[in-house]
Write a protein that holds these residues in place. Structure first.
Motif, PDB file in Angstrom:
ATOM      1  N   ASP A   1       0.841  -1.199   0.000  1.00  0.00           N
ATOM      2  CA  ASP A   1       0.000   0.000   0.000  1.00  0.00           C
ATOM      3  C   ASP A   1       0.873   1.245   0.000  1.00  0.00           C
ATOM      4  N   GLU A   2       0.245   2.400  -0.247  1.00  0.00           N
ATOM      5  CA  GLU A   2       0.968   3.667  -0.217  1.00  0.00           C
ATOM      6  C   GLU A   2       1.081   4.183   1.213  1.00  0.00           C
ATOM      7  N   ILE A   3       2.180   4.876   1.492  1.00  0.00           N
ATOM      8  CA  ILE A   3       2.369   5.567   2.762  1.00  0.00           C
ATOM      9  C   ILE A   3       2.385   7.065   2.446  1.00  0.00           C
ATOM     10  N   ALA A   4       1.343   7.776   2.873  1.00  0.00           N
ATOM     11  CA  ALA A   4       1.222   9.206   2.564  1.00  0.00           C
ATOM     12  C   ALA A   4       1.907  10.023   3.655  1.00  0.00           C
ATOM     13  N   VAL A   5       2.716  10.980   3.232  1.00  0.00           N
ATOM     14  CA  VAL A   5       3.400  11.890   4.148  1.00  0.00           C
ATOM     15  C   VAL A   5       3.054  13.317   3.724  1.00  0.00           C
ATOM     16  N   GLU A   6       2.602  14.123   4.677  1.00  0.00           N
ATOM     17  CA  GLU A   6       2.232  15.506   4.377  1.00  0.00           C
ATOM     18  C   GLU A   6       3.434  16.432   4.562  1.00  0.00           C
ATOM     19  N   PRO A   7       3.536  17.484   3.742  1.00  0.00           N
ATOM     20  CA  PRO A   7       4.628  18.446   3.914  1.00  0.00           C
ATOM     21  C   PRO A   7       4.432  19.279   5.176  1.00  0.00           C
ATOM     22  N   VAL A   8       5.498  19.891   5.624  1.00  0.00           N
ATOM     23  CA  VAL A   8       5.433  20.783   6.777  1.00  0.00           C
ATOM     24  C   VAL A   8       5.432  22.211   6.237  1.00  0.00           C
ATOM     25  N   THR A   9       4.344  22.939   6.463  1.00  0.00           N
ATOM     26  CA  THR A   9       4.208  24.280   5.900  1.00  0.00           C
ATOM     27  C   THR A   9       4.481  25.346   6.952  1.00  0.00           C
ATOM     28  N   ILE A  10       4.864  26.517   6.480  1.00  0.00           N
ATOM     29  CA  ILE A  10       5.164  27.664   7.330  1.00  0.00           C
ATOM     30  C   ILE A  10       4.321  28.839   6.836  1.00  0.00           C
ATOM     31  N   ILE A  11       3.672  29.540   7.757  1.00  0.00           N
ATOM     32  CA  ILE A  11       2.875  30.717   7.419  1.00  0.00           C
ATOM     33  C   ILE A  11       3.484  31.940   8.101  1.00  0.00           C
ATOM     34  N   ASP A  12       3.851  32.947   7.288  1.00  0.00           N
ATOM     35  CA  ASP A  12       4.320  34.222   7.824  1.00  0.00           C
ATOM     36  C   ASP A  12       3.084  35.039   8.211  1.00  0.00           C
ATOM     37  N   GLU A  13       2.828  35.152   9.510  1.00  0.00           N
ATOM     38  CA  GLU A  13       1.597  35.786   9.978  1.00  0.00           C
ATOM     39  C   GLU A  13       1.496  37.247   9.545  1.00  0.00           C
ATOM     40  N   ALA A  14       2.625  37.960   9.523  1.00  0.00           N
ATOM     41  CA  ALA A  14       2.595  39.383   9.142  1.00  0.00           C
ATOM     42  C   ALA A  14       2.180  39.535   7.679  1.00  0.00           C
ATOM     43  N   LYS A  15       2.732  38.699   6.807  1.00  0.00           N
ATOM     44  CA  LYS A  15       2.363  38.755   5.381  1.00  0.00           C
ATOM     45  C   LYS A  15       0.901  38.361   5.180  1.00  0.00           C
ATOM     46  N   LEU A  16       0.458  37.350   5.916  1.00  0.00           N
ATOM     47  CA  LEU A  16      -0.933  36.916   5.802  1.00  0.00           C
ATOM     48  C   LEU A  16      -1.879  38.024   6.231  1.00  0.00           C
ATOM     49  N   ASP A  17      -1.575  38.678   7.345  1.00  0.00           N
ATOM     50  CA  ASP A  17      -2.423  39.781   7.814  1.00  0.00           C
ATOM     51  C   ASP A  17      -2.468  40.925   6.806  1.00  0.00           C
ATOM     52  N   ARG A  18      -1.320  41.206   6.180  1.00  0.00           N
ATOM     53  CA  ARG A  18      -1.279  42.282   5.181  1.00  0.00           C
ATOM     54  C   ARG A  18      -2.142  41.923   3.977  1.00  0.00           C
ATOM     55  N   TRP A  19      -2.104  40.665   3.537  1.00  0.00           N
ATOM     56  CA  TRP A  19      -2.941  40.208   2.421  1.00  0.00           C
ATOM     57  C   TRP A  19      -4.425  40.363   2.773  1.00  0.00           C
ATOM     58  N   VAL A  20      -4.799  39.976   3.978  1.00  0.00           N
ATOM     59  CA  VAL A  20      -6.204  40.061   4.399  1.00  0.00           C
ATOM     60  C   VAL A  20      -6.674  41.509   4.408  1.00  0.00           C
ATOM     61  N   THR A  21      -5.848  42.401   4.941  1.00  0.00           N
ATOM     62  CA  THR A  21      -6.232  43.817   5.024  1.00  0.00           C
ATOM     63  C   THR A  21      -6.383  44.448   3.643  1.00  0.00           C
ATOM     64  N   THR A  22      -5.392  44.245   2.786  1.00  0.00           N
ATOM     65  CA  THR A  22      -5.437  44.873   1.456  1.00  0.00           C
ATOM     66  C   THR A  22      -6.504  44.240   0.569  1.00  0.00           C
ATOM     67  N   THR A  23      -6.742  42.958   0.727  1.00  0.00           N
ATOM     68  CA  THR A  23      -7.774  42.298  -0.085  1.00  0.00           C
ATOM     69  C   THR A  23      -9.162  42.733   0.354  1.00  0.00           C
ATOM     70  N   THR A  24      -9.365  42.899   1.640  1.00  0.00           N
ATOM     71  CA  THR A  24     -10.656  43.395   2.130  1.00  0.00           C
ATOM     72  C   THR A  24     -10.953  44.769   1.539  1.00  0.00           C
ATOM     73  N   ALA A  25      -9.934  45.639   1.515  1.00  0.00           N
ATOM     74  CA  ALA A  25     -10.126  46.984   0.950  1.00  0.00           C
ATOM     75  C   ALA A  25     -10.381  46.919  -0.552  1.00  0.00           C
ATOM     76  N   ALA A  26      -9.669  46.026  -1.251  1.00  0.00           N
ATOM     77  CA  ALA A  26      -9.812  45.941  -2.709  1.00  0.00           C
ATOM     78  C   ALA A  26     -11.174  45.387  -3.127  1.00  0.00           C
ATOM     79  N   LEU A  27     -11.738  44.501  -2.310  1.00  0.00           N
ATOM     80  CA  LEU A  27     -13.005  43.857  -2.688  1.00  0.00           C
ATOM     81  C   LEU A  27     -14.237  44.570  -2.137  1.00  0.00           C
ATOM     82  N   GLU A  28     -14.027  45.545  -1.278  1.00  0.00           N
ATOM     83  CA  GLU A  28     -15.170  46.200  -0.640  1.00  0.00           C
ATOM     84  C   GLU A  28     -16.076  46.886  -1.656  1.00  0.00           C
ATOM     85  N   GLN A  29     -17.353  46.624  -1.542  1.00  0.00           N
ATOM     86  CA  GLN A  29     -18.371  47.316  -2.329  1.00  0.00           C
ATOM     87  C   GLN A  29     -18.915  48.435  -1.440  1.00  0.00           C
TER      88      GLN A  29
END
Length: 262
Positions: free
Chosen positions: A136-164
């Motif tokens: 059978d197959e043995i599945a292994v998931e990658p280990v991911t890293i999230i830069d919280e500061a970059k993520l927060d900046r994306w959320v803020t600017t995207t909210t402003a860009a999409l606002e109606q």
């Protein structure tokens, strides 16, 4: 007549005896464990590559040597960092690749996760991996890293860009008729759900659309404010206005007054 008194006898319970069959069974179990441990050590020594049928994030890495495995994880990192994410609201959209949003893949951790399959210190666990990899197959998931500061900046600017934006209430003229426009709510992404939706989209492989909820954007004006504007506008065009200076009189018709307020 002589009386004989019997001496007190010991009431100790005799120690249980272990049967020969039990001893042989225990010895067989111990021997099996030793054989398994020796077999695992031999397998580890014999293999200089990843166990077969090991899959890392959809990529088959079984049979790779360590250097090849490291290169495969680097390619995975490049591919996942370049995945495109898109957030949409009505006719507005904003897209970015995963890397600027703050996503990254740890290279060392996935390599170790894959490499230790079948090489664990516990011989039973290692043997299970070897047996499983055969069928059978043995599945292994990658280990991911999230830069919280970059993520927060994306959320803020995207909210402003999409606002109606909200539409403010107003009153205008069509000739001398007063046209009423009531205020309308706008809407924008809910930032907490946009954030969680972005994280979920980053976990997907390939291009992804960010799911999120919306919240209302309230206008500054109310229908009561519009009521007052309409009342004043109708008063302006209700009759001509005459301005007198000396013997001269300037008459301004309602149509002209309406044009002045447009």
């Amino acid at each position: 007549m002589q009386t004989v008194t019997p001496s007190d006898q010991s009431e100790q319970t005799p120690a249980p005896r272990v049967s020969r069959r039990t001893v042989i069974a225990l010895a067989a179990v111990a021997a099996t464990v030793v054989v398994l441990a020796v077999a695992v050590v031999a397998l580890r020594a014999a293999r200089a590559d990843v166990l077969p049928n090991v899959v890392l994030a959809g990529t088959h890495v079984g049979g790779m040597e360590r250097a090849q495995l490291e290169q495969a994880v680097e390619r995975l990192r490049d591919d996942r960092s370049g995945d495109m994410l898109t957030a949409e609201l009505d006719d507005r959209a904003r897209s970015a690749t995963a890397a600027p949003i703050g996503y990254d893949v740890d290279v060392d951790a996935p390599v170790e996760r894959v490499w230790r399959r079948g090489r664990q210190l516990n011989p039973i666990t290692a043997m299970v991996d070897h047996a499983r990899a055969t069928f059978d197959e043995i599945a292994v998931e990658p280990v991911t890293i999230i830069d919280e500061a970059k993520l927060d900046r994306w959320v803020t600017t995207t909210t402003a860009a999409l606002e109606q934006p909200a539409t403010e209430g107003s009153a205008s003229f069509d000739g001398i008729d007063v046209v009423r426009s009531d205020p309308q709510r706008g809407r924008r992404p809910s930032m907490p759900t946009l954030r969680s939706g972005t994280v979920a989209a980053l976990d997907e492989q390939g291009p992804a659309t960010v799911a999120f909820e919306t919240e209302d954007v309230e206008p500054a004006t109310t229908t009561t404010d519009v009521d007052e504007l309409v009342r004043l506008a109708r008063r302006v065009v209700s009759a001509p206005v005459e301005l007198t200076r000396g013997d001269e009189t300037l008459r301004i018709e309602p149509e002209t007054l309406a044009e002045l307020f447009e």
